[in-house]
Design a protein around this motif. Structure first.
Motif, mmCIF file in Angstrom:
data_model
loop_
_atom_site.group_PDB
_atom_site.id
_atom_site.type_symbol
_atom_site.label_atom_id
_atom_site.label_comp_id
_atom_site.label_asym_id
_atom_site.label_seq_id
_atom_site.Cartn_x
_atom_site.Cartn_y
_atom_site.Cartn_z
ATOM 1 N N PHE A 108 0.842 -1.195 0.000
ATOM 2 C CA PHE A 108 0.000 0.000 0.000
ATOM 3 C C PHE A 108 0.880 1.249 0.000
ATOM 4 C CE2 PHE A 108 -2.270 3.511 1.823
ATOM 5 C CZ PHE A 108 -3.566 3.405 1.349
ATOM 6 N N MET A 109 1.860 1.311 0.887
ATOM 7 C CA MET A 109 2.752 2.476 0.953
ATOM 8 C C MET A 109 3.463 2.692 -0.377
ATOM 9 S SD MET A 109 4.695 2.506 4.598
ATOM 10 C CE MET A 109 3.907 2.211 6.176
ATOM 11 N N GLN A 110 3.900 1.598 -0.965
ATOM 12 C CA GLN A 110 4.663 1.699 -2.211
ATOM 13 C C GLN A 110 3.789 2.207 -3.351
ATOM 14 O OE1 GLN A 110 6.024 -2.356 -2.339
ATOM 15 N NE2 GLN A 110 7.225 -2.072 -0.465
ATOM 16 N N LEU A 111 2.551 1.689 -3.457
ATOM 17 C CA LEU A 111 1.648 2.137 -4.511
ATOM 18 C C LEU A 111 1.283 3.611 -4.372
ATOM 19 C CD1 LEU A 111 -0.820 -0.891 -4.752
ATOM 20 C CD2 LEU A 111 0.731 -0.098 -6.550
ATOM 21 N N MET A 112 1.212 4.088 -3.124
ATOM 22 C CA MET A 112 0.757 5.443 -2.855
ATOM 23 C C MET A 112 1.895 6.447 -2.672
ATOM 24 S SD MET A 112 -2.556 5.433 -2.916
ATOM 25 C CE MET A 112 -2.960 6.956 -2.045
ATOM 26 N N GLU A 113 3.120 5.974 -2.742
ATOM 27 C CA GLU A 113 4.257 6.833 -2.405
ATOM 28 C C GLU A 113 4.300 8.123 -3.227
ATOM 29 O OE1 GLU A 113 9.065 6.473 -1.602
ATOM 30 O OE2 GLU A 113 8.005 4.837 -2.619
ATOM 31 N N SER A 114 4.022 8.034 -4.506
ATOM 32 C CA SER A 114 4.162 9.215 -5.377
ATOM 33 C C SER A 114 3.061 10.247 -5.154
ATOM 34 C CB SER A 114 4.169 8.784 -6.848
ATOM 35 O OG SER A 114 2.923 8.190 -7.204
ATOM 36 N N VAL A 115 1.967 9.843 -4.505
ATOM 37 C CA VAL A 115 0.848 10.775 -4.311
ATOM 38 C C VAL A 115 0.517 10.996 -2.835
ATOM 39 C CG1 VAL A 115 -0.194 10.237 -6.540
ATOM 40 C CG2 VAL A 115 -0.872 8.914 -4.524
ATOM 41 N N ALA A 116 1.368 10.470 -1.949
ATOM 42 C CA ALA A 116 1.072 10.540 -0.514
ATOM 43 C C ALA A 116 0.917 11.967 -0.009
ATOM 44 C CB ALA A 116 2.148 9.811 0.290
ATOM 45 N N ASP A 117 1.639 12.909 -0.635
ATOM 46 C CA ASP A 117 1.530 14.297 -0.187
ATOM 47 C C ASP A 117 0.282 14.993 -0.731
ATOM 48 O OD1 ASP A 117 2.370 14.336 -2.816
ATOM 49 O OD2 ASP A 117 3.812 15.965 -2.548
ATOM 50 N N GLN A 118 -0.483 14.306 -1.589
ATOM 51 C CA GLN A 118 -1.690 14.899 -2.176
ATOM 52 C C GLN A 118 -2.983 14.431 -1.518
ATOM 53 O OE1 GLN A 118 -1.720 14.520 -6.549
ATOM 54 N NE2 GLN A 118 0.474 14.048 -6.448
ATOM 55 N N VAL A 119 -2.921 13.400 -0.691
ATOM 56 C CA VAL A 119 -4.156 12.859 -0.115
ATOM 57 C C VAL A 119 -4.727 13.846 0.900
ATOM 58 C CG1 VAL A 119 -3.313 10.507 -0.435
ATOM 59 C CG2 VAL A 119 -3.050 11.617 1.802
ATOM 60 N N PRO A 120 -6.040 13.840 1.119
ATOM 61 C CA PRO A 120 -6.641 14.773 2.074
ATOM 62 C C PRO A 120 -6.181 14.506 3.501
ATOM 63 C CG PRO A 120 -8.261 13.176 1.306
ATOM 64 C CD PRO A 120 -7.051 12.987 0.458
ATOM 65 N N ALA A 121 -6.265 15.528 4.322
ATOM 66 C CA ALA A 121 -5.799 15.427 5.704
ATOM 67 C C ALA A 121 -6.688 14.516 6.535
ATOM 68 C CB ALA A 121 -5.751 16.820 6.336
ATOM 69 N N TYR A 122 -6.125 14.027 7.629
ATOM 70 C CA TYR A 122 -6.895 13.263 8.603
ATOM 71 C C TYR A 122 -8.053 14.134 9.094
ATOM 72 C CZ TYR A 122 -7.770 10.080 12.489
ATOM 73 O OH TYR A 122 -8.355 9.174 13.337
ATOM 74 N N PRO A 123 -9.260 13.583 9.272
ATOM 75 C CA PRO A 123 -9.631 12.170 9.225
ATOM 76 C C PRO A 123 -10.209 11.695 7.892
ATOM 77 C CG PRO A 123 -11.419 13.391 10.193
ATOM 78 C CD PRO A 123 -10.349 14.408 9.852
ATOM 79 N N VAL A 124 -10.235 12.574 6.872
ATOM 80 C CA VAL A 124 -10.885 12.206 5.614
ATOM 81 C C VAL A 124 -10.198 11.004 4.963
ATOM 82 C CG1 VAL A 124 -11.476 12.985 3.286
ATOM 83 C CG2 VAL A 124 -11.781 14.528 5.239
ATOM 84 N N GLN A 125 -8.877 11.078 4.794
ATOM 85 C CA GLN A 125 -8.168 9.961 4.172
ATOM 86 C C GLN A 125 -8.284 8.697 5.018
ATOM 87 O OE1 GLN A 125 -7.006 9.734 1.265
ATOM 88 N NE2 GLN A 125 -5.496 8.088 1.213
ATOM 89 N N ASN A 126 -8.235 8.846 6.319
ATOM 90 C CA ASN A 126 -8.351 7.689 7.208
ATOM 91 C C ASN A 126 -9.694 6.985 7.012
ATOM 92 O OD1 ASN A 126 -7.067 6.216 9.521
ATOM 93 N ND2 ASN A 126 -8.974 6.800 10.521
ATOM 94 N N ALA A 127 -10.749 7.774 6.869
ATOM 95 C CA ALA A 127 -12.069 7.193 6.654
ATOM 96 C C ALA A 127 -12.166 6.534 5.276
ATOM 97 C CB ALA A 127 -13.137 8.268 6.810
ATOM 98 N N LEU A 128 -11.579 7.178 4.256
ATOM 99 C CA LEU A 128 -11.628 6.629 2.903
ATOM 100 C C LEU A 128 -10.915 5.285 2.798
ATOM 101 C CD1 LEU A 128 -11.039 9.808 0.711
ATOM 102 C CD2 LEU A 128 -13.077 8.345 0.680
ATOM 103 N N THR A 129 -9.804 5.139 3.498
ATOM 104 C CA THR A 129 -9.047 3.887 3.411
ATOM 105 C C THR A 129 -9.568 2.832 4.379
ATOM 106 O OG1 THR A 129 -7.368 4.604 5.032
ATOM 107 C CG2 THR A 129 -6.955 5.110 2.699
ATOM 108 N N GLY A 130 -10.561 3.189 5.177
ATOM 109 C CA GLY A 130 -11.099 2.233 6.137
ATOM 110 C C GLY A 130 -11.606 0.953 5.500
ATOM 111 N N ALA A 131 -12.291 1.094 4.381
ATOM 112 C CA ALA A 131 -12.814 -0.092 3.698
ATOM 113 C C ALA A 131 -11.689 -0.976 3.176
ATOM 114 C CB ALA A 131 -13.719 0.338 2.541
ATOM 115 N N ILE A 132 -10.617 -0.353 2.710
ATOM 116 C CA ILE A 132 -9.463 -1.111 2.208
ATOM 117 C C ILE A 132 -8.822 -1.896 3.339
ATOM 118 C CG2 ILE A 132 -7.128 -0.900 1.250
ATOM 119 C CD1 ILE A 132 -8.199 1.611 -0.259
#
Length: 354
Positions: free
Chosen positions: A282-306
Motif C-alpha cells: 500500500f505504501m509503495q503504490l501510494m508513495e508518489s501521491v502521498a503528499d496529495q491525499v486529504p488530511a486526517y480524518p478524511v483519508q483515514n475514513a476513505l481507506t477504512g474499507a481497504i
C-alpha cells in the motif's frame, strides 16, 4: 490527591494505540502488573468509551488512562472526495475493486467523546493531534483526572505546560503510529526521542514522558537517566497476548528481524497524517501521491474499507496499516504481565550496572 508519581509502582505507560490494539484485557493486565495501561478511544463512540472503561474496572481496580484525538469534524465536498478516490485507484485495482465506497461519517464527535471521558473518570486522560482549551483541562482536573499532552517539538511542550497539563509525552521520530504534531509542519518534527528530551528538559518543569524506540528495560533506564520521569511504550505491547491487533499483523511484527530503521517508514497515505509502520505494498503504490491525499480524518475514513477488507484476508497484510516503531525487531511474544515484569527486571539490572 492523585499525582503522576503516585499512579503506579513503575514508570512505564503502555501507549494508547487506536484501532483495537488496546483491549480492556491488555489495559487491565498492564495496570495490574504495576505499570499504567491506556485505552485508545479516538475511534470509539461515546457509549463505547464508557462501556470499555467499565469493562477495565471489572478486571482491575488499578489506575488506567484513556486517550483521545483532539479534532474537529471536517468540512468536505464531493469534488475533494472524488479526487481522493482517484488517488487510491491503483490500490483498488490490485484488490479487484471498481469503486471505493464513500464513508457515512468521517470521525467521532470529539466534544461528545470528551463528555464521555469525564463520565468514565479514568485516573489519567491523554491527548494528541492538538491541544485542549484551558476550560477543558479545568473540567478534567475538577473530575480528578490527570492530563497528559503530546508534543513533538519544544513549542508544543511549552503550550501544554502553559495550559495546565500534569505531564507531557515527548514523541520522537522513532515512535510507531501517528505523529502528534500540531505546531508546524508534521514533516518538520524530526527530533529523535533523546534529542527531543534534551531540548525540552531545560524549559519544562512538569514531568516528561518519552516515547519512541523504547523496547526493553535498558532503554527505560537510559531514558530515566537522561531526565525523563516516565516512558511510554507502544510497539513492545502490540505483540503481547492481550493485544487486539489482527493475528497476521502481529505475526508480521514478530517476523521483523532486521533493525526497524530498515523495515519501517513514515507515510501519510493511509490516514492523511504522518504515521510510522512496516513498509508494505500500500505504501509503495501510494508513495508518489502521498503528499496529495486529504488530511486526517478524511483519508483515514476513505481507506477504512481497504484496511477492513485486507484484515478479512490474512494474505493481504500488504494493504493493512501495520503501525509500529523502529524497535520492532525486538518485539516479544509474551503476556502483558510477563512483559512488564521483564522490563522492570531489565531496568533494575541496567541501573545497577550504571
Amino acid at each position: 490527591m492523585l499525582t503522576m508519581n503516585s499512579l503506579c509502582p513503575y514508570p512505564i505507560i503502555q501507549a494508547p494505540m487506536a484501532g483495537g490494539a488496546t483491549t480492556p484485557e491488555l489495559v487491565a493486565a498492564v495496570s495490574e502488573a504495576g505499570a499504567l495501561g491506556s485505552l485508545a478511544a479516538p475511534l470509539l463512540t461515546p457509549l463505547a468509551i464508557i462501556e470499555q472503561a467499565e469493562h477495565i474496572r471489572r478486571l482491575t481496580d488499578k489506575p488506567f488512562a484513556i486517550n483521545l484525538f483532539v479534532q474537529t469534524r471536517p468540512q468536505v465536498d464531493f469534488a475533494q472526495i472524488e479526487a481522493a478516490k482517484l488517488l487510491l485507484q491503483p490500490v483498488c485495482a490490485e484488490l479487484g475493486w471498481t469503486t471505493l465506497p464513500t464513508p457515512t461519517r468521517w470521525c467521532e464527535d470529539f466534544e461528545a467523546q470528551f463528555d464521555a471521558l469525564i463520565t468514565a473518570r479514568p485516573a489519567v486522560a491523554s491527548f494528541t493531534f492538538d491541544v485542549l482549551h484551558g476550560s477543558q483541562v479545568q473540567r478534567l482536573h475538577e473530575a480528578g483526572i490527570l492530563v497528559i499532552g503530546t508534543a513533538t517539538n519544544l513549542a508544543e511542550a511549552i503550550v501544554w505546560q502553559a495550559i495546565g497539563a500534569d505531564a507531557i509525552c515527548l514523541q520522537g521520530t522513532e515512535a510507531g503510529g501517528h505523529r502528534g504534531t500540531f505546531i508546524g509542519a508534521q514533516q518538520d518534527a524530526t527530533l529523535s526521542t533523546a534529542e527531543l528530551l534534551a531540548v525540552c528538559r531545560p524549559q519544562i518543569q512538569i514531568p516528561l514522558i518519552v516515547a519512541g524506540g523504547i523496547m526493553d528495560g535498558a532503554d527505560i533506564a537510559t531514558a530515566l537517566a537522561a531526565g525523563a520521569q516516565w516512558v511510554q511504550m507502544g510497539t513492545a505491547f502490540l505483540t503481547t497476548k492481550e493485544s487486539g491487533i489482527h493475528p497476521a499483523y502481529k505475526q508480521r511484527l514478530l517476523d521483523a528481524r532486521t533493525d526497524g530503521r530498515d523495515t519501517t517508514r513514515q507515510t501519510r497515505a493511509f490516514s492523511g497524517r504522518f504515521a510510522r509502520g512496516l513498509d508494505n505494498r500500500f505504501m509503495q503504490l501510494m508513495e508518489s501521491v502521498a503528499d496529495q491525499v486529504p488530511a486526517y480524518p478524511v483519508q483515514n475514513a476513505l481507506t477504512g474499507a481497504i484496511r477492513s477488507a485486507a484484515a478479512a484476508k490474512e494474505s493481504k497484510t500488504e494493504f493493512m496499516s501495520l503501525w509500529c516503531g523502529q524497535g520492532v525487531a525486538r518485539a516479544r511474544d509474551v503476556h502483558a504481565a510477563t512483559l512488564v515484569a521483564t522490563l522492570v527486571q531489565e531496568m533494575q539490572a541496567a541501573t545497577r550496572k550504571s
